[in-house]
Design a protein around this motif. Structure first.
Motif, mmCIF file in Angstrom:
data_model
loop_
_atom_site.group_PDB
_atom_site.id
_atom_site.type_symbol
_atom_site.label_atom_id
_atom_site.label_comp_id
_atom_site.label_asym_id
_atom_site.label_seq_id
_atom_site.Cartn_x
_atom_site.Cartn_y
_atom_site.Cartn_z
ATOM 1 N N ARG A 2 -20.994 -3.249 21.090
ATOM 2 C CA ARG A 2 -20.704 -4.492 20.366
ATOM 3 C C ARG A 2 -19.900 -4.245 19.092
ATOM 4 N NH1 ARG A 2 -23.412 -9.029 22.105
ATOM 5 N NH2 ARG A 2 -23.109 -10.092 20.108
ATOM 6 N N VAL A 3 -19.657 -2.994 18.779
ATOM 7 C CA VAL A 3 -18.940 -2.682 17.528
ATOM 8 C C VAL A 3 -17.532 -3.283 17.550
ATOM 9 C CG1 VAL A 3 -17.970 -0.823 16.113
ATOM 10 C CG2 VAL A 3 -20.271 -0.606 17.040
ATOM 11 N N LYS A 4 -16.862 -3.170 18.710
ATOM 12 C CA LYS A 4 -15.482 -3.682 18.806
ATOM 13 C C LYS A 4 -15.483 -5.199 18.617
ATOM 14 C CE LYS A 4 -11.311 -3.263 21.556
ATOM 15 N NZ LYS A 4 -10.923 -4.097 22.636
ATOM 16 N N LEU A 5 -16.466 -5.871 19.223
ATOM 17 C CA LEU A 5 -16.579 -7.319 19.088
ATOM 18 C C LEU A 5 -16.753 -7.693 17.613
ATOM 19 C CD1 LEU A 5 -17.100 -10.112 20.602
ATOM 20 C CD2 LEU A 5 -19.516 -9.584 20.309
ATOM 21 N N ALA A 6 -17.673 -6.972 16.936
ATOM 22 C CA ALA A 6 -17.937 -7.257 15.520
ATOM 23 C C ALA A 6 -16.669 -7.034 14.688
ATOM 24 C CB ALA A 6 -19.075 -6.366 15.009
ATOM 25 N N TRP A 7 -15.974 -5.947 14.973
ATOM 26 C CA TRP A 7 -14.755 -5.634 14.210
ATOM 27 C C TRP A 7 -13.677 -6.675 14.452
ATOM 28 C CZ3 TRP A 7 -12.826 -4.081 10.091
ATOM 29 C CH2 TRP A 7 -11.524 -3.587 9.953
ATOM 30 N N ASN A 8 -13.518 -7.115 15.704
ATOM 31 C CA ASN A 8 -12.539 -8.161 16.010
ATOM 32 C C ASN A 8 -12.867 -9.429 15.248
ATOM 33 O OD1 ASN A 8 -11.134 -6.505 17.719
ATOM 34 N ND2 ASN A 8 -11.988 -7.354 19.605
ATOM 35 N N PHE A 9 -14.165 -9.741 15.173
ATOM 36 C CA PHE A 9 -14.587 -10.953 14.483
ATOM 37 C C PHE A 9 -14.271 -10.858 12.992
ATOM 38 C CE2 PHE A 9 -16.832 -14.907 14.401
ATOM 39 C CZ PHE A 9 -17.380 -14.974 13.132
ATOM 40 N N ILE A 10 -14.526 -9.704 12.407
ATOM 41 C CA ILE A 10 -14.250 -9.531 10.971
ATOM 42 C C ILE A 10 -12.755 -9.675 10.706
ATOM 43 C CG2 ILE A 10 -14.220 -7.851 9.078
ATOM 44 C CD1 ILE A 10 -16.898 -6.830 10.027
ATOM 45 N N GLN A 11 -11.937 -9.059 11.546
ATOM 46 C CA GLN A 11 -10.491 -9.166 11.359
ATOM 47 C C GLN A 11 -10.058 -10.630 11.422
ATOM 48 O OE1 GLN A 11 -8.010 -6.146 13.649
ATOM 49 N NE2 GLN A 11 -10.019 -5.801 14.552
ATOM 50 N N TRP A 12 -10.640 -11.353 12.350
ATOM 51 C CA TRP A 12 -10.286 -12.766 12.538
ATOM 52 C C TRP A 12 -10.728 -13.594 11.346
ATOM 53 C CZ3 TRP A 12 -13.863 -16.851 13.492
ATOM 54 C CH2 TRP A 12 -13.289 -18.051 13.921
ATOM 55 N N MET A 13 -11.995 -13.379 10.904
ATOM 56 C CA MET A 13 -12.525 -14.197 9.802
ATOM 57 C C MET A 13 -11.817 -13.933 8.484
ATOM 58 S SD MET A 13 -16.392 -15.400 9.400
ATOM 59 C CE MET A 13 -15.874 -16.538 8.155
#
Lengths: 435, 275
Positions: A328-339
């Protein structure tokens, strides 16, 4: 057509414009970000503090989920609970949250306790535009040179004042503590208002004030190596005198006043000036009934008269718990980049988050109309006046904040003399830093 | 055989946390997973015994518990006696009077916090209407403790009232008839008949409120942040557990100290009840 009716028409038009702007932004964003970070209907679990960036998300959750193209599970809790829950979560074998919000002052504690994932190697080649963040802000997301957080809601603490009243009485904008005291004394008791509002409540609120006064006096609170408390620096004695003077021109209940209460009091015309986290200006600038709306001047934190002007910058960052499931790390990182992307930060600002996360937000012409503080903060940043060194991100920060907020509260309550307060605070700080 | 599952659940829920707290109290440790865990033996206990802040907290707790429990017991019993009378409207008053108990303690604390606000709180406004100048209720050394006691009394007196009212309902009528025949006045009947009969219930309610009041943390947490000498022992436990760094072991020590203190104070009362 009466003035009241004209005012109503103008307000209705402004609201309609803001709504159109917001929905146009959403429409534009929806098409621009057709593939949100959660594309495929994934869910993300967030632990956020109840500050504007999270409150906006709470209010507009369906819009955020549509933009993110997935499900957002949002836990919004208070300041202390955010800290405690993040630490307790770190004890789990697998994190219950994908992304957590981090106060900049916790960065040292979290880094040394291994609570967060090191993001340093993830940033090159990512969507994070480092140049869009004020350098001193970006640095606050680091500990020992490693990046643990991406800025989501940084803003400085500044002084705001009723420029209409100051102009009426021919008083210049305050630049030093002496200016603040003179202006506070002048306005105290006039027009039904007190001179100045500020964080004086016992505990973390007053503790923060004390740390910021170190900055105003040009003193590194723990020395330049962030190891040796400097409460007994002779220059700090003036800070205690300043606090005692402020008490004379503060509103009733000042010993319990903290955070948004000072802003709301100012917004209601209860005081002529207030220290404020700049992003909270939306409280009065967005309130048509506030006498401060459109009548507020913004200046950086006043100094002791000798130090270089600096305004303490603080705020919130987004990070990934170190015990996050590997898949889930990639998902979390993608979300942070987006936010933390320019588009999403502007979306949040357009919906009422008046903080200053990035240059692209602060320089957006439409957002400047909503938040008159933006150009002033932008200039402070450009002049290098936004600094975080007076809020050292050491693991003991919470303890030191509580210590200063307790000892100096006894001082401003009149229970102990300034010299005794300084001695107690210094001794307590030395003990805390030794642990 | 049939009670074994219940015993296992009780053991897990009650005993395991206690023994884990004892283990924590013998270590210096923090909340985060990688915070160092260091064996310190009885160092935390020695520190607690010699820490003036701990004893100040004990004193604050004693004042709070004494003031709150005494007031709730007297007031609750008095109101129960009134409700036990045959006056009109008593059933309705009884139902309304129970409402404070149904409110979450933290919500009640928040409401009282704003009521005591010196600038816009209703308490100062009401006093102002009577010509009394405004007071800094929650930071003044003389007023802060009475303020939080008042908040506690407001919320828990109805609970005392309910229990005492139920006890009054069970008192037999014939003892009062006998008292009347013997020529006792109403006050004498209350003193020599009602009170002795209510004694077991009174002791139970005092025991319950004593233990509850000792554990109370939300009032100083929300209302005073420990100002005005209101830093009671549970609040000190909270600070050491969640605010200060790597002192959760010390917080566990203070919590165990609290258990011992409550046990020592409550034991004589429990013995009189027969528990």
């Amino acid at each position: 057509m009466t003035d009241g009716f004209r005012g109503k028409v103008r307000r209705t038009a402004a609201l309609a414009f803001a709504s159109v702007l917001g929905w146009a932004a959403l429409g534009g964003l929806t098409s621009a970000l057709a593939d949100g970070p959660l594309s495929g209907g994934q869910n993300i679990r967030l632990l956020f503090v109840g500050d504007p960036f999270a409150q906006i998300m709470q209010k507009e959750l369906p819009a955020f989920e549509k933009l993110a193209d997935g499900k957002i599970q949002l836990d919004v809790v208070g300041y202390a609970e955010t800290h405690n829950k993040t630490l307790l979560n770190s004890q789990q074998s697998v994190s219950a949250y994908d992304v957590v919000s981090i106060d900049a002052v916790w960065m040292g504690e979290y880094a040394s306790d291994g609570v967060l994932t090191d993001l340093t190697s993830m940033i090159p080649g990512s969507e994070v535009n480092v140049a869009d963040f004020v350098p001193s802000v970006w640095k606050m997301g680091q500990s020992d040179g490693r990046q643990y957080g991406i800025p989501i809601q940084p803003h400085p603490e500044i002084l705001v004042y009723r420029k209409d009243l100051f102009g009426r009485d021919g008083i210049a904008a305050p630049k030093t503590w002496d200016d603040v005291i003179k202006a506070a004394a002048h306005f105290n008791g006039k027009d039904g208002m007190a001179g100045i509002c500020w964080n004086a409540a016992r505990g973390a609120a007053l503790g923060q004030t004390v740390f910021h006064l170190f900055g105003d006096a040009g003193i590194h609170p723990l020395g330049t190596d962030n190891k040796t408390p400097q409460v007994n620096d002779p220059r700090f004695k003036d800070a205690t005198k300043y606090l005692m003077e402020l008490m004379k021109y503060s509103p009733p209940g000042i010993l319990n006043m903290a955070w948004d209460e000072r802003v709301r009091t100012y917004a209601q015309g209860g005081c002529a000036m207030t220290y404020i986290w700049a992003g909270r200006a939306a409280i009065f600038e967005g309130d048509p009934k506030s006498p401060a709306r459109g009548n507020t001047g913004y200046v950086g934190a006043p100094t002791d008269g000798d130090a270089k002007p600096v305004s303490p910058i603080g705020g919130w960052f987004l990070g990934i718990p170190s015990n996050e499931a590997k898949d889930r790390v990639k998902l979390a990182w993608n979300f942070i980049q987006w936010m933390t992307s320019a588009d999403m930060l502007k979306f949040s600002a357009a919906h009422g988050n008046g903080t200053m996360p990035s240059y692209s937000v602060m320089r957006d012409p439409e957002l400047i109309k909503m938040y008159p503080a933006y150009p002033i903060i932008d200039k402070l940043g450009a002049d290098g006046d936004l600094q975080g060194w007076m809020r050292p991100p050491v693991p003991q920060f919470e303890e030191l904040s509580e210590l200063f907020g307790t000892v100096f509260h006894d001082m401003i309550s009149g229970k102990i003399a300034p010299d005794e307060a300084i001695a107690k605070a210094q001794a307590g700080a030395v003990k805390d830093m030794a642990q | 055989m049939f009670v074994t599952p219940a015993i296992v659940v009780l053991a897990v829920v009650n005993l395991f946390p206690f023994f884990y707290a004892v283990w924590m109290s013998l270590h210096r440790m923090g909340l985060a997973v990688r915070a160092p865990v260091r064996w310190v033996g009885f160092h935390n206990y020695v520190q607690a015994a010699t820490d003036s802040e701990v004893w100040s907290s004990v004193a604050a707790s004693a004042i709070f518990v004494g003031g709150a429990v005494m007031t709730e017991t007297v007031l609750g019993t008095a109101i129960a006696l009134v409700f036990n009378s045959k006056l009109r409207g008593m059933p309705l008053f009884r139902q309304v009077s129970v409402l404070p108990v149904m409110i979450m303690p933290i919500v009640s604390a928040l409401v009282w916090f704003y009521m005591f606000n010196p600038r816009f709180g209703i308490v100062n406004w009401l006093l102002g209407e009577l010509g009394v100048p405004p007071h800094e209720w929650l930071t003044n050394d003389w007023l802060a403790m009475p303020a939080i006691i008042l908040a506690d009394v407001w919320q828990w007196t109805p609970f005392v009232m309910l229990v005492m009212f139920a006890a009054l309902q069970t008192l037999p009528e014939y003892v009062y008839e006998a008292a009347k025949i013997d020529g006792l006045s109403r006050f004498q009947a209350f003193k020599w008949v009602t009170l002795p009969l209510l004694r077991p219930t009174l002791l139970i309610i005092i025991l319950i409120r004593l233990v509850d009041s000792f554990k109370m943390m939300e009032l100083p947490f929300i209302m005073t942040k420990g100002a005005g000498n209101t830093e009671v022992l549970p609040y000190l436990v909270y600070l050491n557990a969640f605010v200060f760094r790597n002192t959760i072991g010390y917080a566990a020590t203070l919590a165990i100290f609290m258990i011992v203190l409550i046990t020592v104070i409550a034991r004589p009362i429990a013995r009189r009840i027969g528990v």
